[in-house]
Design an enzyme around this catalytic site. Structure first.
Site, short mmCIF file in Angstrom:
data_model
loop_
_atom_site.label_atom_id
_atom_site.label_comp_id
_atom_site.label_asym_id
_atom_site.label_seq_id
_atom_site.Cartn_x
_atom_site.Cartn_y
_atom_site.Cartn_z
N HIS A 56 9.18 11.38 0.16
CA HIS A 56 10.35 10.42 0.50
C HIS A 56 11.15 11.80 1.48
O HIS A 56 11.61 12.58 0.61
CB HIS A 56 10.80 9.77 -0.48
N GLU A 76 4.98 8.09 -0.87
CA GLU A 76 6.01 7.62 -1.37
C GLU A 76 5.84 5.98 -1.68
O GLU A 76 5.01 5.30 -0.84
CB GLU A 76 7.15 7.89 -0.17
N SER A 132 15.97 6.34 3.94
CA SER A 132 15.98 5.58 3.18
C SER A 132 16.65 4.37 3.15
O SER A 132 16.57 3.42 4.00
CB SER A 132 16.25 6.61 1.93
#
Length: 290
Positions: free
Chosen positions: A265, A235, A140
């Site tokens: 995600h 995502e 991320s």
């Protein structure tokens, strides 16, 4: 069935509580509480060390250690810690026979850019000095920071990693890639409002969101090490990964992009319970061993 239940749980217990109107303090406590749902791997040890002034958690398998990975945790630059990511880092340590070093880097809003990036760079340099070759990974926002760090190390003639591993990386802080809007409802974890607020406090008025200093998708990819990118089809960050794959190919970087159909995600977090998450971690280990 397990995947469907996990999606529903994320949609009900994670997505509504991470981001506005919840404050950062609550988000941090909630993320810490939820992290216990995803058990870490067995057969690994944890210790804390300090590398060039940065506290780091070091995870090592009890079998053998054949490589070193610096892992930059996610959390939108405002939440997360080495502890919240153990569900990925511990499984990676065991699967890849790797010493995994996770910097406890400084977070916004208390510490906007470049504080966290400076911490990551310091740990990379100290790791190279102590252990020699290493791989650089992140998920991320941590994936975005890992790519920023690699670009800086290349530009400053620093100790480049041998490989990059980017899991669901957040690479465009302008949040303008099509999937941000197109997958807003499909994504069971992330909300655009959270991403936009995190950009505001992380960049803190130092430039535009698409500035390559914090949006590495718009930086120069040439000369970077071989790269593995994982992303889920559901995502909002899907197109960040696809765009980076194209940019790296254009500049001659050896890159492999894997899009996991139906996944979300950082689904690697569920390696203890979901077979496809374990397979994804195994694919990272195979890439590092290649």
């Amino acid at each position: 069935m397990r995947e469907a239940i996990t999606k529903l749980a994320l949609r009900g217990f994670f997505k509504p509580f991470i981001g506005p109107p919840m404050g950062v303090g609550f988000q941090r406590r909630w993320a810490n509480a939820l992290s216990v749902v995803n058990p870490p791997a067995r057969g690994v040890d944890y210790e804390w060390t300090v590398l060039d002034g940065v506290d780091c958690e070091v995870i090592t398998p009890r079998t053998e250690v054949v490589r070193t990975v610096v892992y930059v945790h996610g959390g939108g630059y405002v939440i997360g810690s080495p502890a919240t990511q153990r569900a990925i880092t511990s499984h990676l340590a065991r699967a890849a026979s790797a010493r995994v070093i996770v910097p406890d880097y400084r977070l916004a809003p208390e510490h906007p850019w470049p504080a966290g990036l400076d911490d990551a760079l310091a740990v990379c340099a100290a790791t190279a000095q102590r252990h020699g070759s290493y791989a650089l990974a992140g998920d991320s926002a941590g994936g975005g920071m890992a790519l920023c760090a690699a670009q800086r190390l290349r530009d400053d003639s620093g100790p480049l990693p041998d490989a990059l591993v980017l899991i669901s990386p957040w690479l465009d802080l302008s949040n303008s890639q099509p999937s941000h809007a197109e997958r807003a409802e499909r994504d069971p974890m992330l909300r655009g409002a959270w991403a936009d607020e995190n950009v505001r406090v992380y960049v803190a008025g130092q430039g535009e969101p698409e500035d390559a200093r914090w949006s590495p998708l718009f930086g120069n990819q040439r000369g970077l090490p071989r790269t593995l990118i994982h992303v889920g089809s559901e995502e909002i960050l899907h197109d960040d990964a696809v765009a980076l794959d194209a940019a790296m190919r254009e500049t001659g970087v050896p890159v492999t992009l894997t899009v996991f159909d139906g996944m979300w995600h950082e689904f690697h977090m569920h390696a203890s319970t979901l077979p496809r998450a374990r397979e994804a971690v195994g694919a990272i280990a195979a890439f590092l061993a290649d």
